[in-house]
Design a protein around this motif. Structure first.
Motif, short mmCIF file in Angstrom:
data_model
loop_
_atom_site.label_atom_id
_atom_site.label_comp_id
_atom_site.label_asym_id
_atom_site.label_seq_id
_atom_site.Cartn_x
_atom_site.Cartn_y
_atom_site.Cartn_z
N LYS A 132 0.83 -1.21 0.00
CA LYS A 132 0.00 0.00 0.00
C LYS A 132 0.86 1.26 0.00
O LYS A 132 0.62 2.19 -0.76
N LEU A 133 1.86 1.28 0.86
CA LEU A 133 2.71 2.47 0.97
C LEU A 133 3.54 2.69 -0.28
O LEU A 133 3.63 3.82 -0.78
N TYR A 134 4.15 1.65 -0.79
CA TYR A 134 5.01 1.78 -1.96
C TYR A 134 4.23 2.25 -3.18
O TYR A 134 4.65 3.18 -3.87
N LEU A 135 3.09 1.63 -3.44
CA LEU A 135 2.30 2.03 -4.60
C LEU A 135 1.74 3.44 -4.44
O LEU A 135 1.67 4.20 -5.41
N THR A 136 1.38 3.81 -3.23
CA THR A 136 0.90 5.16 -2.98
C THR A 136 2.02 6.17 -3.21
O THR A 136 1.82 7.21 -3.83
N LEU A 137 3.23 5.86 -2.73
CA LEU A 137 4.37 6.74 -2.94
C LEU A 137 4.70 6.89 -4.43
O LEU A 137 5.05 7.98 -4.89
N LEU A 138 4.61 5.80 -5.17
CA LEU A 138 4.88 5.88 -6.61
C LEU A 138 3.92 6.85 -7.29
O LEU A 138 4.30 7.58 -8.21
N ARG A 139 2.68 6.85 -6.86
CA ARG A 139 1.68 7.71 -7.48
C ARG A 139 1.79 9.17 -6.99
O ARG A 139 1.53 10.10 -7.74
N MET A 140 2.15 9.35 -5.71
CA MET A 140 2.18 10.68 -5.11
C MET A 140 3.51 11.40 -5.30
O MET A 140 3.54 12.62 -5.40
N GLY A 141 4.59 10.66 -5.24
CA GLY A 141 5.90 11.30 -5.20
C GLY A 141 6.28 11.62 -3.77
O GLY A 141 5.80 10.99 -2.83
N THR A 142 7.08 12.63 -3.58
CA THR A 142 7.55 13.01 -2.25
C THR A 142 6.39 13.48 -1.38
O THR A 142 5.56 14.28 -1.82
N THR A 143 6.37 13.00 -0.14
CA THR A 143 5.34 13.40 0.81
C THR A 143 5.85 13.12 2.21
O THR A 143 6.92 12.58 2.40
N ASN A 144 5.05 13.47 3.21
CA ASN A 144 5.42 13.18 4.59
C ASN A 144 4.63 11.97 5.09
O ASN A 144 3.70 11.50 4.45
N GLY A 145 5.04 11.46 6.25
CA GLY A 145 4.42 10.26 6.80
C GLY A 145 2.95 10.40 7.10
O GLY A 145 2.17 9.48 6.88
N ARG A 146 2.56 11.54 7.58
CA ARG A 146 1.14 11.77 7.93
C ARG A 146 0.26 11.70 6.68
O ARG A 146 -0.75 11.00 6.65
N THR A 147 0.66 12.41 5.64
CA THR A 147 -0.13 12.42 4.40
C THR A 147 -0.14 11.03 3.77
O THR A 147 -1.18 10.58 3.29
N LEU A 148 1.00 10.38 3.78
CA LEU A 148 1.09 9.03 3.23
C LEU A 148 0.15 8.08 3.97
O LEU A 148 -0.57 7.29 3.35
N ALA A 149 0.13 8.16 5.28
CA ALA A 149 -0.74 7.31 6.09
C ALA A 149 -2.21 7.54 5.72
O ALA A 149 -2.99 6.59 5.58
N GLU A 150 -2.58 8.80 5.56
CA GLU A 150 -3.97 9.12 5.21
C GLU A 150 -4.33 8.60 3.83
O GLU A 150 -5.38 7.98 3.65
N ARG A 151 -3.48 8.83 2.85
CA ARG A 151 -3.77 8.42 1.47
C ARG A 151 -3.77 6.90 1.31
O ARG A 151 -4.57 6.36 0.56
N ALA A 152 -2.84 6.22 2.01
CA ALA A 152 -2.74 4.76 1.88
C ALA A 152 -3.69 4.04 2.81
O ALA A 152 -3.83 2.82 2.74
N LYS A 153 -4.33 4.81 3.70
CA LYS A 153 -5.26 4.23 4.69
C LYS A 153 -4.55 3.19 5.57
O LYS A 153 -5.02 2.08 5.76
N VAL A 154 -3.39 3.62 6.09
CA VAL A 154 -2.57 2.80 6.97
C VAL A 154 -2.35 3.62 8.24
O VAL A 154 -2.06 4.81 8.16
#
Length: 66
Positions: A22-44
């Motif tokens: 979830k995190l890796y694929l979300t990062l690939l789509r989003m690019g650079t981000t912070n942990g909080r935003t990544l957690a929200e977008r990936a629903k983790v």
């Protein structure tokens, strides 16, 4: 963020955990981000995100920016 099943299957066969997928694929789509935003977008949960990011970094798949 939507995770495509075929992408997830490939990463699972390579030994990724569901959280890492979830995190890796979300990062690939989003690019650079912070942990909080990544957690929200990936629903983790954020408490799990940082551990999984460390694991992905050890695999050489991501880099931390400080």
């Amino acid at each position: 963020m939507f995770v495509k099943e075929d992408e997830a299957l490939i990463l699972a066969k390579l030994g990724f955990t569901q959280t890492q997928i979830k995190l890796y694929l979300t990062l690939l789509r989003m690019g650079t981000t912070n942990g909080r935003t990544l957690a929200e977008r990936a629903k983790v949960p954020r408490s799990i995100v940082y551990r999984a990011l460390d694991e992905l970094q050890k695999k050489g798949l991501i880099e931390k920016e400080i």
